[in-house]
Write a protein that holds these residues in place. Structure first.
Motif, PDB file in Angstrom:
ATOM      1  N   GLY A 322       0.798  -1.218   0.000  1.00  0.00           N
ATOM      2  CA  GLY A 322       0.000   0.000   0.000  1.00  0.00           C
ATOM      3  C   GLY A 322       0.827   1.262   0.000  1.00  0.00           C
ATOM      4  O   GLY A 322       0.381   2.312   0.461  1.00  0.00           O
ATOM      5  N   ARG A 323       2.060   1.185  -0.514  1.00  0.00           N
ATOM      6  CA  ARG A 323       2.901   2.378  -0.545  1.00  0.00           C
ATOM      7  C   ARG A 323       3.840   2.314  -1.749  1.00  0.00           C
ATOM      8  O   ARG A 323       4.145   1.235  -2.244  1.00  0.00           O
ATOM      9  N   ARG A 324       4.310   3.488  -2.170  1.00  0.00           N
ATOM     10  CA  ARG A 324       5.296   3.581  -3.240  1.00  0.00           C
ATOM     11  C   ARG A 324       6.666   4.013  -2.730  1.00  0.00           C
ATOM     12  O   ARG A 324       7.653   3.926  -3.460  1.00  0.00           O
ATOM     13  N   THR A 325       6.713   4.513  -1.500  1.00  0.00           N
ATOM     14  CA  THR A 325       7.985   4.957  -0.933  1.00  0.00           C
ATOM     15  C   THR A 325       8.444   3.967   0.130  1.00  0.00           C
ATOM     16  O   THR A 325       7.651   3.234   0.714  1.00  0.00           O
ATOM     17  N   ASN A 326       9.758   3.978   0.384  1.00  0.00           N
ATOM     18  CA  ASN A 326      10.343   3.131   1.423  1.00  0.00           C
ATOM     19  C   ASN A 326       9.890   1.687   1.279  1.00  0.00           C
ATOM     20  O   ASN A 326       9.442   1.044   2.234  1.00  0.00           O
ATOM     21  N   ILE A 327      10.023   1.201   0.054  1.00  0.00           N
ATOM     22  CA  ILE A 327       9.609  -0.169  -0.238  1.00  0.00           C
ATOM     23  C   ILE A 327      10.794  -0.935  -0.807  1.00  0.00           C
ATOM     24  O   ILE A 327      11.475  -0.445  -1.719  1.00  0.00           O
ATOM     25  N   ALA A 328      11.052  -2.103  -0.253  1.00  0.00           N
ATOM     26  CA  ALA A 328      12.216  -2.893  -0.671  1.00  0.00           C
ATOM     27  C   ALA A 328      11.804  -3.936  -1.702  1.00  0.00           C
ATOM     28  O   ALA A 328      11.942  -5.141  -1.483  1.00  0.00           O
ATOM     29  N   ALA A 329      11.277  -3.457  -2.830  1.00  0.00           N
ATOM     30  CA  ALA A 329      10.852  -4.371  -3.893  1.00  0.00           C
ATOM     31  C   ALA A 329      12.062  -5.053  -4.523  1.00  0.00           C
ATOM     32  O   ALA A 329      13.149  -4.479  -4.608  1.00  0.00           O
ATOM     33  N   ILE A 330      11.849  -6.295  -4.972  1.00  0.00           N
ATOM     34  CA  ILE A 330      12.923  -7.073  -5.583  1.00  0.00           C
ATOM     35  C   ILE A 330      12.639  -7.208  -7.076  1.00  0.00           C
ATOM     36  O   ILE A 330      11.641  -7.825  -7.468  1.00  0.00           O
ATOM     37  N   PRO A 331      13.465  -6.610  -7.926  1.00  0.00           N
ATOM     38  CA  PRO A 331      13.224  -6.715  -9.380  1.00  0.00           C
ATOM     39  C   PRO A 331      13.232  -8.165  -9.849  1.00  0.00           C
ATOM     40  O   PRO A 331      14.031  -8.980  -9.382  1.00  0.00           O
ATOM     41  N   LYS A 332      12.337  -8.478 -10.762  1.00  0.00           N
ATOM     42  CA  LYS A 332      12.251  -9.844 -11.274  1.00  0.00           C
ATOM     43  C   LYS A 332      13.423 -10.126 -12.203  1.00  0.00           C
ATOM     44  O   LYS A 332      13.735  -9.342 -13.092  1.00  0.00           O
ATOM     45  N   GLN A 508      14.032 -24.056 -12.814  1.00  0.00           N
ATOM     46  CA  GLN A 508      12.762 -24.727 -12.574  1.00  0.00           C
ATOM     47  C   GLN A 508      11.623 -23.757 -12.283  1.00  0.00           C
ATOM     48  O   GLN A 508      10.457 -24.161 -12.258  1.00  0.00           O
ATOM     49  N   ILE A 509      11.936 -22.468 -12.068  1.00  0.00           N
ATOM     50  CA  ILE A 509      10.946 -21.448 -11.715  1.00  0.00           C
ATOM     51  C   ILE A 509      10.144 -21.930 -10.505  1.00  0.00           C
ATOM     52  O   ILE A 509       8.952 -22.226 -10.578  1.00  0.00           O
ATOM     53  N   LEU A 510      10.814 -22.017  -9.376  1.00  0.00           N
ATOM     54  CA  LEU A 510      10.188 -22.524  -8.157  1.00  0.00           C
ATOM     55  C   LEU A 510       9.637 -21.414  -7.279  1.00  0.00           C
ATOM     56  O   LEU A 510       8.560 -21.555  -6.687  1.00  0.00           O
ATOM     57  N   THR A 511      10.367 -20.318  -7.157  1.00  0.00           N
ATOM     58  CA  THR A 511       9.914 -19.212  -6.318  1.00  0.00           C
ATOM     59  C   THR A 511      10.113 -17.893  -7.042  1.00  0.00           C
ATOM     60  O   THR A 511      10.947 -17.780  -7.955  1.00  0.00           O
ATOM     61  N   LEU A 512       9.358 -16.905  -6.621  1.00  0.00           N
ATOM     62  CA  LEU A 512       9.470 -15.563  -7.183  1.00  0.00           C
ATOM     63  C   LEU A 512       9.419 -14.574  -6.020  1.00  0.00           C
ATOM     64  O   LEU A 512       8.366 -14.371  -5.416  1.00  0.00           O
ATOM     65  N   PRO A 513      10.564 -13.967  -5.637  1.00  0.00           N
ATOM     66  CA  PRO A 513      10.560 -13.009  -4.525  1.00  0.00           C
ATOM     67  C   PRO A 513       9.873 -11.705  -4.921  1.00  0.00           C
ATOM     68  O   PRO A 513       9.983 -11.257  -6.068  1.00  0.00           O
ATOM     69  N   ILE A 514       9.180 -11.101  -3.956  1.00  0.00           N
ATOM     70  CA  ILE A 514       8.443  -9.867  -4.220  1.00  0.00           C
ATOM     71  C   ILE A 514       9.107  -8.672  -3.535  1.00  0.00           C
ATOM     72  O   ILE A 514       9.412  -7.682  -4.175  1.00  0.00           O
TER      73      ILE A 514
END
Length: 556
Positions: A322-332, A508-514
């Motif tokens: 629910g925010r665009r700032t201070n977010i530690a998103a992980i690029p795919k 194998q495409i097992l997990t996808l970090p967000i």
């Protein structure tokens, strides 16, 4: 607690006498009169508590739960150093017959729970017995390597045999729990600390758990036998439901410190408070999508690539928090053209036509449920039908994922930055485990053992291998298992083994970090901590700075 919104409905009221039934019996430090005449108190703002208090359960792996555990439960080692309050010694000795490795622990004769019960072999045994077979635990790999435990000297001396070598055995037996109060708890290990913490062996003991008001009070444990008791008599944790509430309480001195998830304006708002210090940091915990290889719709890397290719993880991170700032998103890191996109996902669309894909999440975690809902909407826009299934993480790990009844899970995972965490994340047992146990609490030497059967041929199919606790993908591979055995024994390089596991994960495409679990610390007035500057306060993973609260002082 890991999300940005409050719990969806009113929390149940918990009678303090029921929450901690043993605390009022013979405990002068916990009496109402003593609390009213307290010499010092610090009040700390926290996120709403929507989970239980068992620090070993993946479903409870949040900053406050881990912090509270560090303050009230003893650990064999703290930050890699022997906890001399709890243990006289812990050392490797010549292995017993039939064992690969044997560790001897000698418990401090004075170590006791705050109800007067000695801390003993029974507590170590209870933790091992609970961790080895429960699929909902954190870092279970090391406990599964234990084959037997023996005790002598009235339960104060313990010898533990391993059927494989564990280099980092000092990571085991942290946050030891009071077996005498929990071993027969309703709901087993998953339910043992759902609403209360009935005894303490740390510097603090729980006085009151008030879910209705969102106030959790711990007091100095006067039966703590160590050399450094808590500096402040009372620590009170108060749920903060909005940034405005947190700012006003800090400004007025009702709060001395805040440890919370950021919001869109939180850091800016707290930073405007005169004399306040603010710091953002990341827990070693990642919100992750696990694709279930046991599902009939997700059995091949090609289908999982199609699904992964349709997911915009950066957008999902924004919607989840629910925010665009201070977010530690992980690029795919998956290439959409190679992995799957709007034009190559036709097979996935056809599979979801009759029966939607099922995305599971724990309803107690606001961030996971928000991510799951957003993912369903995101896939719908790509022509793939999906639905959210809200169910407790314990049920997901124990039943839904192994039985192939869900296609993916969104949940938090501890970052695999140690050999045992890596083995827990990617490893599998070679077969389901059957146990034979005997236990005698007399002064004579006693034994508890575990035996297992190994299949003749390896297989990556569920049922032939049993995934470790954190492995919600249900994917098992003999090459990875062998490499993990070598790295936890200290026979191979950790980074190389981690790279191998991650390469399999990519192929194998097992997990996808967000995203990573970003936290916000705010230091207010009338408090003396480890250092004058908040930036210098130690971050003790996976909890943060709150485990050092036993040394904090009020300066009122």
């Amino acid at each position: 607690m890991a999300g940005c919104s409050a719990r969806p409905g009113p929390a149940p009221t918990v009678d303090p006498s029921e929450a901690a039934p043993t605390l009022d019996q013979g405990q002068d430090n916990l009496s109402s009169a003593n609390l009213d005449n307290r010499r010092s108190q610090l009040t700390i703002g926290i996120d709403p508590v929507d989970s239980g208090f068992n620090p070993h359960l993946a479903a409870n792996d949040y900053s406050f739960v881990q912090s509270l555990a560090a303050l009230v439960f003893p650990s064999a080692f703290v930050q890699g150093q022997l906890n001399t309050d709890l243990l006289v010694s812990a050392e490797e000795i010549p292995p017993a017959e039939g064992a690969v490795q044997t560790i001897r622990y000698v418990i401090n004769p004075e170590a006791q729970w705050n109800d007067g019960t000695p801390i003993s072999y029974a507590d170590f045994y209870y933790l091992w017995d609970s961790m080895r077979d429960n699929p909902n635990v954190i870092n279970g790999a090391g406990y599964r390597a234990i084959k037997a435990m023996r005790t002598s000297d009235g339960g104060k001396k313990i010898e533990i045999d391993f059927d494989q070598r564990i280099r980092d055995w000092n990571e085991l037996f942290d946050n030891i729990l009071p077996a005498h109060l929990l071993k027969d708890a309703t709901g087993g290990f998953d339910g043992a600390l759902k609403t209360s913490i009935p005894a303490s062996g740390g510097r603090y003991a729980v006085k009151d758990i008030d879910f209705a008001r969102g106030i959790y009070t711990i007091v100095r444990n006067d039966r703590f036998w160590g050399n450094n008791p808590a500096a402040t008599e009372v620590l009170q944790f108060r749920e903060i439901r909005s940034v405005t509430q947190g700012v006003e309480m800090l400004r007025s001195g009702q709060l001395n410190f805040v440890d919370a998830s950021p919001t869109e304006t939180a850091e800016l708002s707290y930073d405007l408070i005169p004399d306040a210090q603010v710091r953002a940091w990341d827990r070693n915990s990642t919100l992750t999508i696990d694709f279930n290889t046991a599902s009939t719709r997700m059995p091949t890397p090609e289908l999982r690539k199609q699904l992964a290719g349709l997911i915009d993880t950066e957008q999902l991170a924004i919607l989840a928090t629910g925010r665009r700032t201070n977010i530690a998103a992980i690029p795919k890191t998956i290439n959409n053209d190679a992995a799957g996109n709007d034009s190559t996902a036709d097979e996935l669309r056809a599979l979801s036509n009759d029966t939607p894909l099922v995305i599971a999440a724990d309803p107690a975690d606001a961030t996971s449920t928000s991510a799951a809902t957003a993912l369903v909407d995101m896939l719908a826009g790509k022509g793939v039908k999906a639905e959210v299934k809200l169910v407790e993480l314990a049920d997901i790990a124990r039943n839904l994922a192994p039985q192939g009844r869900i296609d993916a899970t969104i949940s938090w995972h501890r970052t695999p930055n140690t050999s045992l965490l890596l083995a827990s994340a990617y490893g599998c047992s070679t077969a389901p485990t059957s146990t034979k146990e005997t236990e005698d609490q007399s002064d004579s030497t006693t034994t508890a053992t575990t035996t297992s059967t190994t299949p003749n041929t390896p297989s990556t199919q569920p049922g032939r291998y049993t995934p470790q606790a954190a492995n919600l993908t249900q994917f098992c591979n003999p090459e990875i298992n062998d490499a993990l055995d070598h790295v936890i024994a200290g026979e191979s390089d950790f980074e190389e083994t981690k790279a191998l596991a991650q390469r399999y994960n990519q192929e194998q495409i097992l997990t996808l970090p967000i995203l990573n679990d970003r936290r916000l610390d705010v230091l207010g007035r009338n408090i003396q901590g480890p250092k004058p500057e908040l930036e210098q306060w130690p971050i003790i993973q996976p909890a943060g700075v709150l485990p050092t609260a036993a040394t904090w002082k009020s300066t009122r």
